[in-house]
Design a protein around this motif. Structure first.
Motif, PDB file in Angstrom:
ATOM      1  N   THR A   1      49.722  36.830  33.675  1.00  0.00           N
ATOM      2  CA  THR A   1      50.443  37.702  34.602  1.00  0.00           C
ATOM      3  C   THR A   1      51.498  36.955  35.417  1.00  0.00           C
ATOM      4  O   THR A   1      51.979  37.465  36.434  1.00  0.00           O
ATOM      5  CB  THR A   1      49.463  38.372  35.599  1.00  0.00           C
ATOM      6  OG1 THR A   1      48.713  37.330  36.246  1.00  0.00           O
ATOM      7  CG2 THR A   1      48.523  39.322  34.908  1.00  0.00           C
TER       8      THR A   1
ATOM      9  N   SER B   1      51.867  39.836  40.705  1.00  0.00           N
ATOM     10  CA  SER B   1      50.465  40.194  40.822  1.00  0.00           C
ATOM     11  C   SER B   1      49.797  39.278  41.849  1.00  0.00           C
ATOM     12  O   SER B   1      50.087  38.076  41.907  1.00  0.00           O
ATOM     13  CB  SER B   1      49.821  40.008  39.450  1.00  0.00           C
ATOM     14  OG  SER B   1      48.436  39.924  39.550  1.00  0.00           O
ATOM     15  N   CYS B   2      48.899  39.851  42.647  1.00  0.00           N
ATOM     16  CA  CYS B   2      48.176  39.036  43.628  1.00  0.00           C
ATOM     17  C   CYS B   2      47.413  37.916  42.938  1.00  0.00           C
ATOM     18  O   CYS B   2      47.152  36.877  43.543  1.00  0.00           O
ATOM     19  CB  CYS B   2      47.230  39.905  44.448  1.00  0.00           C
ATOM     20  SG  CYS B   2      45.810  40.561  43.535  1.00  0.00           S
ATOM     21  N   THR B   3      47.090  38.113  41.666  1.00  0.00           N
ATOM     22  CA  THR B   3      46.288  37.133  40.924  1.00  0.00           C
ATOM     23  C   THR B   3      47.001  35.807  40.707  1.00  0.00           C
ATOM     24  O   THR B   3      46.369  34.820  40.339  1.00  0.00           O
ATOM     25  CB  THR B   3      45.880  37.708  39.555  1.00  0.00           C
ATOM     26  OG1 THR B   3      47.068  38.025  38.814  1.00  0.00           O
ATOM     27  CG2 THR B   3      45.046  38.960  39.715  1.00  0.00           C
TER      28      THR B   3
ATOM     29  N   TYR C   1      38.287  43.189  41.437  1.00  0.00           N
ATOM     30  CA  TYR C   1      38.948  42.709  40.223  1.00  0.00           C
ATOM     31  C   TYR C   1      40.409  42.307  40.423  1.00  0.00           C
ATOM     32  O   TYR C   1      41.122  42.093  39.453  1.00  0.00           O
ATOM     33  CB  TYR C   1      38.836  43.780  39.126  1.00  0.00           C
ATOM     34  CG  TYR C   1      37.398  44.089  38.779  1.00  0.00           C
ATOM     35  CD1 TYR C   1      36.508  43.070  38.459  1.00  0.00           C
ATOM     36  CD2 TYR C   1      36.903  45.395  38.794  1.00  0.00           C
ATOM     37  CE1 TYR C   1      35.173  43.337  38.152  1.00  0.00           C
ATOM     38  CE2 TYR C   1      35.580  45.671  38.482  1.00  0.00           C
ATOM     39  CZ  TYR C   1      34.720  44.631  38.164  1.00  0.00           C
ATOM     40  OH  TYR C   1      33.409  44.896  37.864  1.00  0.00           O
ATOM     41  N   GLY C   2      40.846  42.209  41.668  1.00  0.00           N
ATOM     42  CA  GLY C   2      42.202  41.736  41.930  1.00  0.00           C
ATOM     43  C   GLY C   2      43.289  42.647  41.386  1.00  0.00           C
ATOM     44  O   GLY C   2      44.349  42.169  40.995  1.00  0.00           O
ATOM     45  N   GLN C   3      43.039  43.941  41.360  1.00  0.00           N
ATOM     46  CA  GLN C   3      44.065  44.850  40.851  1.00  0.00           C
ATOM     47  C   GLN C   3      45.077  45.163  41.953  1.00  0.00           C
ATOM     48  O   GLN C   3      44.939  46.146  42.675  1.00  0.00           O
ATOM     49  CB  GLN C   3      43.438  46.146  40.313  1.00  0.00           C
ATOM     50  CG  GLN C   3      44.422  46.972  39.497  1.00  0.00           C
ATOM     51  CD  GLN C   3      43.835  48.269  39.002  1.00  0.00           C
ATOM     52  OE1 GLN C   3      42.940  48.830  39.623  1.00  0.00           O
ATOM     53  NE2 GLN C   3      44.348  48.768  37.889  1.00  0.00           N
ATOM     54  N   GLY C   4      46.086  44.289  42.069  1.00  0.00           N
ATOM     55  CA  GLY C   4      47.064  44.475  43.132  1.00  0.00           C
ATOM     56  C   GLY C   4      48.359  43.729  42.892  1.00  0.00           C
ATOM     57  O   GLY C   4      48.382  42.666  42.266  1.00  0.00           O
TER      58      GLY C   4
ATOM     59  N   TYR D   1      48.500  34.177  43.103  1.00  0.00           N
ATOM     60  CA  TYR D   1      48.702  33.477  44.366  1.00  0.00           C
ATOM     61  C   TYR D   1      47.478  32.753  44.926  1.00  0.00           C
ATOM     62  O   TYR D   1      47.588  31.591  45.325  1.00  0.00           O
ATOM     63  CB  TYR D   1      49.358  34.435  45.376  1.00  0.00           C
ATOM     64  CG  TYR D   1      50.761  34.771  44.893  1.00  0.00           C
ATOM     65  CD1 TYR D   1      51.835  33.961  45.237  1.00  0.00           C
ATOM     66  CD2 TYR D   1      51.000  35.810  44.002  1.00  0.00           C
ATOM     67  CE1 TYR D   1      53.114  34.204  44.740  1.00  0.00           C
ATOM     68  CE2 TYR D   1      52.270  36.058  43.487  1.00  0.00           C
ATOM     69  CZ  TYR D   1      53.329  35.256  43.869  1.00  0.00           C
ATOM     70  OH  TYR D   1      54.572  35.477  43.362  1.00  0.00           O
ATOM     71  N   SER D   2      46.308  33.400  44.943  1.00  0.00           N
ATOM     72  CA  SER D   2      45.153  32.664  45.485  1.00  0.00           C
ATOM     73  C   SER D   2      44.849  31.396  44.683  1.00  0.00           C
ATOM     74  O   SER D   2      44.417  30.396  45.273  1.00  0.00           O
ATOM     75  CB  SER D   2      43.907  33.560  45.584  1.00  0.00           C
ATOM     76  OG  SER D   2      43.446  33.937  44.311  1.00  0.00           O
ATOM     77  N   PRO D   3      45.085  31.364  43.363  1.00  0.00           N
ATOM     78  CA  PRO D   3      44.849  30.105  42.636  1.00  0.00           C
ATOM     79  C   PRO D   3      45.763  28.957  43.083  1.00  0.00           C
ATOM     80  O   PRO D   3      45.492  27.794  42.797  1.00  0.00           O
ATOM     81  CB  PRO D   3      45.124  30.490  41.176  1.00  0.00           C
ATOM     82  CG  PRO D   3      44.852  31.957  41.107  1.00  0.00           C
ATOM     83  CD  PRO D   3      45.350  32.488  42.431  1.00  0.00           C
TER      84      PRO D   3
END
Lengths: 360, 360
Positions: free
Chosen positions: B199, B204-206, B73-76, B208-210
């Protein structure tokens, strides 16, 4: 023999004799939480290469670089599907090719290499077969299958990781929501789930941790789940934290379109088809909050929950009650779909895939 | 001797003689990619409890549950800061308390427990001291420090993980961008980075990958980086994929406000203060694309790149060229900040934190 020891979850692993039909699980009390099983599937692939056949390994912790793309930059996708045990003893899957396709779409969005559809489906079959005794008895639940595709290579600056891991684990599950009647949703006014040009339309891990806080707040206030509005205007309904939403009025069933901000749910798609089959007009279009408040019936769909009626929606100081129970369309659609999934009625749509052996 | 060839995390840890001053790195050719070092920091904490003192362990893979919150769930969250070796032999940190604070803000948004500010700063100091010989010689670069706070407990349904890991690793780095003159940015018309109620305002890591795909596409087209517009209107500039942006016109320096969709950069904040110190008026407010196109100078700030001039911005078929070089404000601000960071001028702002020993 099934050496079912290495695992990290706090739940004690239940061990069992070889060749027994069922693992030692209290099938009457299945909920939706992790029950670690014997085996998982693992496959790795370097950037620019293709996945080769993976392997079944004992379920347990995996070693990962602290500098992995998934840990630092959230480069990860997941899927969710289920295996069912039918009354006549078969084990089946529901539309696994659809999950394979969705993982490929997501992998393209997050710049990862994905397994082929065939590799994906074969991996699901192998994983389920290796954990066959964890598939609940007919009517008691299903085996939830969680495929992951994650960037496991080390990467310091923001970029795609040099290595990806395709991993799959399972857990027997029962109902996702414990509410017996219907869901009580609250429309969120602060948080938004996704925006155009983001990742809301793929099953990226990045869509989920941002939802944990609003979901926690909603549950703390006594609601079952949270309904998000669109980020652009705040006027249209989009998605519940982990499921799609439908409204009905008369003969018309409406659901938000899959235009990049909501997940293209496989249950959503299947339920739309079943509703059309029994004469409803299904519209995929923007659905305003006003329409939601004036709907006759509201329901949610998702792999984990299948189809679930919404009993109430709270919007500011309004609390709207909707039709639920025997007369509700959602009840009828739930039965139609689960009858297919459980092998109770004939699968005229070829949705179910039977698992007979590892190499079929 | 220290055979410090860059290796992947699966390679056994390379050992070295005690007391040597420097690891065997070619300091003249440092870029921004991972050079694994000897040690990292680890600490774990159950949900509802507090972090206790962590420990320095050999750098290497960590074991993690396949069902961990970060993987599914990308909790980071991550942070980024640097340690510097000064001409007079001290090792210093730049404003680590600010990173500690930002991690706490992010942990609240993602429903995680965070280390206290003191724990965070102590952990940074310990990690740098354990890897002291990897801090580049004065003027050759810095030791990049990457703290992570990730949900490592197993969780099947979407919720906060039952366990969190606070981890920190380091890598000697040189310049983030190889472009010597200035960045060539392209304004993106398809992708958006963040939305209100999401966010975008925490690390949040969330977030960056996008960004990996649009960044890859921009680089493939010859640009150094990508400039995102706001998701709500598409009219205002927000952030470059990994850094904040400023524009100047006359005596006015403008930068988008930290209202939840851009990262509250520590370099951004410090550069704003330095610009005010030398008589510029700094405005934090919405900055339209039109203003960007009419600016005299544009520059970016971030921990990895410090301050970097933008040479051109491409917007549709327009390519605007900006002032760079000796006369540019960004050149002056870069020098002012790096002089403080490298201990070349007196730190009148008390931004630098000296590392003298483990338990100072």
């Amino acid at each position: 023999m099934a050496p079912s020891v290495p695992h990290s979850s706090s739940v004690p692993l239940l061990t069992s004799e070889a060749n027994e039909k069922y693992a030692n699980v209290n099938w009457e009390e299945l909920g939706f939480s992790l029950i670690p099983t014997d085996y998982m599937y693992m496959s790795k692939c370097k950037q620019g290469e293709s996945f080769s056949e993976g392997e079944i390994v004992p379920y347990g912790d995996i070693p990962i670089s602290p500098c992995a793309g998934i840990l630092n930059y959230g480069q990860g996708l997941f899927e969710g599907l289920k295996a069912y045990r039918t009354e006549d003893g078969r084990i089946t899957l529901f539309r696994p090719d659809q999950n394979a396709f969705r993982m490929q779409t997501g992998a393209d969005r997050l710049c990862m290499t994905s397994p082929s559809s065939d590799q994906f489906v074969q991996a699901v079959k192998k994983t389920v077969l290796a954990n066959k005794k964890w598939v609940p008895p007919p009517g008691k639940g299903s085996l939830y299958i969680r495929p992951l595709l994650i960037g496991t290579g080390a990467v310091l600056g923001i970029a795609s990781a040099p290595e990806y891991t395709f991993l799959m684990y399972v857990s027997p599950v029962g109902n996702y929501h414990t509410a017996s009647s219907g869901l009580n949703l609250i429309v969120d006014h602060t948080y938004r789930r996704a925006h155009t040009g983001g990742t809301g339309g793929v099953k990226s891990c990045t869509n989920y941790s941002p939802v944990v806080k609003p979901l926690f707040e909603a549950k703390s206030s006594g609601f079952s789940d949270i309904l998000f509005l669109d980020a652009a205007t705040g006027r249209n309904i989009e998605e519940v934290s982990t499921c799609n939403i439908f409204i009905t009025k008369g003969n018309i069933v409406s659901t938000p379109p899959t235009s990049g901000t909501i997940l293209p749910g496989i249950t959503r798609k299947s339920i739309s088809e079943l509703a059309r089959d029994i004469g409803y007009q299904v519209q995929e279009r923007d659905v305003s909050v006003e329409e939601l408040l004036e709907a006759e019936e509201v329901f949610c769909t998702g792999t984990a929950m299948v189809v679930k009626a919404v009993e109430t929606v709270t919007f500011h100081d309004k609390k709207i009650k909707y039709r639920t129970g025997e007369e509700a369309l959602s009840t009828k659609l739930h039965l139609m779909l689960t009858n297919i999934q459980m092998g109770i009625v004939e699968d005229k749509k070829s949705w179910m895939v039977e698992i007979n052996g590892c190499d079929e």
